[in-house]
Design a protein around this motif. Structure first.
Motif, PDB file in Angstrom:
ATOM      1  N   LEU A  92      -4.515  -4.496  -4.172  1.00 34.71           N
ATOM      2  CA  LEU A  92      -3.054  -4.454  -4.221  1.00 34.71           C
ATOM      3  C   LEU A  92      -2.521  -5.394  -5.301  1.00 34.71           C
ATOM      4  N   HIS A 107      -7.897  -3.185  -0.826  1.00 36.01           N
ATOM      5  CA  HIS A 107      -7.091  -2.089  -1.366  1.00 36.01           C
ATOM      6  C   HIS A 107      -6.624  -2.360  -2.798  1.00 36.01           C
ATOM      7  N   LEU A 147       0.832  -1.199   0.000  1.00 36.72           N
ATOM      8  CA  LEU A 147       0.000   0.000   0.000  1.00 36.72           C
ATOM      9  C   LEU A 147       0.872   1.258   0.000  1.00 36.72           C
TER      10      LEU A 147
END
Length: 282
Positions: free
Chosen positions: A172, A170, A135
């Protein structure tokens, strides 16, 4: 097979052999250790360091590098073997493994060892740390990847599942995780300590692009890493690697309990000879 593909496979296979040999030589220094895990994961490490990852051996802290986070810190002997083969750690330090003042302690410590991205003595932490690293790199605009290796025994830990959810949330797509499924941990077979199958379906349900392979089939490992890195969708990537403890040394493969191996003095040479014999037959 294309000549260039065959040449690359042969090159990576030689690195895998050297990683196994380095691990056996370090094990001989102490007469014991997590040797079986090092032998089972050598093919994965060879592909990671010599086919997939971007790094500079002379500058382990180069900002543009791909990161490799070792969650299962007791596999440190395996990662040291790869870091030595990659030229990040000098070959002569191999003889210091596990000794006082060595940069190669028996459990991985980021503060001691070049190329060791995290300290992994407490199991179940690597995936969540990798989420934070991935992140952070995304927010910095970096195109670097974060790789993390964890063991099937770590699936017992709730933090692993929190990490799986967070990575998918997120999106990723700069994160590649590898879980080593050798079905053995300190208290017995991993699948009996805490059942985790069907693992592929669970990882997919958590939002990960997931592949399951024979982790000791070098062609399969190379293909899986290439596919993971080039997967086009915005999601994290998981490689489930089914491996054989002690792979490459038949008498260690056959041991019923080999989570932590004590090897008699004369057996180290036998192990090296068995590894060499397998190399010549490949």
């Amino acid at each position: 097979m294309d000549i260039s593909v065959a040449a690359n496979r042969a090159r990576v296979a030689e690195h895998a052999y050297c990683i196994r040999r380095n691990a056996l030589r370090m094990g001989e220094v102490q007469g014991q250790g997590y040797i079986a895990q090092a032998l089972d994961i050598a093919d994965v490490l060879a592909v990671a360091y010599f086919n997939s990852m971007r790094y500079r051996p002379e500058d382990p802290d180069w900002e543009g590098r791909d990161r490799f986070l070792l969650s299962n810190g007791h596999y440190a002997i395996a990662l040291y073997a790869a870091l030595i083969e990659a030229g990040i750690i000098p070959q002569e330090e191999l003889e210091t493994y596990g000794s006082d003042d060595s940069r190669l302690p028996m459990s991985g410590m980021a503060s001691y060892t070049p190329g060791m991205e995290m300290s992994g003595g407490s199991l179940g932490q690597g995936l969540t740390i990798a989420v934070g690293r991935a992140l952070g790199l995304k927010r910095k605009g970096s195109d670097a990847f974060v790789y993390t290796l964890f063991s099937d025994g770590e699936l017992d830990e709730g933090a692993i599942w929190e990490g799986l959810m967070s990575a998918a949330h997120h999106k990723l797509d700069n994160m590649i995780a590898i879980v080593d499924v050798n079905n053995q941990q300190a208290d017995g077979p991993s699948s009996q300590v805490m059942a985790f199958e069907p693992l592929t379906e669970k990882m997919q349900a958590f939002g990960w692009f997931t592949q399951r392979i024979d982790g000791n089939d070098l062609d399969a490992v190379i293909a899986a890493f290439d596919t993971a890195r080039n997967h086009p969708l915005p999601q994290p990537r998981m490689i489930i690697a089914d491996t054989l403890m002690g792979c490459g040394v038949p008498f260690l493969e056959a041991r019923e309990k080999n989570h932590f191996i004590r090897v008699d003095a004369h057996e180290w040479q036998l192990a090296l000879e068995a590894l060499e014999a397998g190399r010549n037959q490949a």
